[in-house]
Write a protein that holds these residues in place. Sequence first.
Motif, short mmCIF file in Angstrom:
data_model
loop_
_atom_site.label_atom_id
_atom_site.label_comp_id
_atom_site.label_asym_id
_atom_site.label_seq_id
_atom_site.Cartn_x
_atom_site.Cartn_y
_atom_site.Cartn_z
N ASN A 119 0.57 -1.24 0.13
CA ASN A 119 0.04 0.14 0.02
C ASN A 119 0.62 1.51 -0.13
N LEU A 154 -4.88 -1.91 -7.53
CA LEU A 154 -5.76 -0.94 -6.93
C LEU A 154 -5.20 0.94 -7.17
N GLU A 188 -1.71 -1.65 -3.29
CA GLU A 188 -2.62 -0.55 -3.40
C GLU A 188 -1.96 0.47 -3.02
N ARG A 226 -0.92 -8.43 -2.88
CA ARG A 226 -1.97 -6.84 -3.71
C ARG A 226 -0.90 -5.80 -3.49
#
Length: 224
Positions: A105, A143, A124, A122
């Motif tokens: 992130n 994302l 972000e 993942r």
Amino acid sequence: MATQNFTAPGDGAAPLARLTLENTAYNDPFALADCREMTLLGCRFTGEGALPRLADSLLSECVFAPTAARALWGGVCLNLQGGEMLAPEALFRAETVTVERMAVNAGGFAGGCREMVLRDARFEGERLLTLCAECRAENVEILGDGALRSLTDSSIDFSTLTGDDLLWGARDVVVTDTVIDGDRFGYFSRNLTLRGCLITGRAPLRFAEDLVLDGCKIVDTAAQ
């Protein structure tokens, strides 16, 4: 967790090599500069540019705080397994990097990188993976607006991409069995191949050249 403070480069410290460091916190900027053949297990980094030019090293279950901007810039042959990345612009201009099972992130992650493998992870943040080349992504979730901008010579498989301006200006990229959601997807791309993808958003693929669509579904929300 133990805490270590290392002498910064230029103050007489020799770079470390061929060591295993476990469950240790590093707070200084450039704490482990120019090290090579390192194994870092469960370590935490909070200083800016903590590991510049790290080479031939494994980082397993490590945590990079938001204060550790550009933590791994200029690194070569790095293997990141698990852990958490909150440091902006980490992996800036790194080469030959594998990222697996990591939670990222952080804006500007991996800008300008070459030869990356991303798997089961993942990501972000804004401007993720921009200006990257030779990237192979499988089973990842990305994302953030502006992600994958100007990506070249790369492939993305079995993934989820969410955000506006994704793959803007991409060149020679193959995307397979991936769900894509965001406005202005693929603008000004060239030689983009999409197979079995679901694409949702406003006005996708405008100004794309040499586009190949195979078994895709496109839902243009601007037309609704």
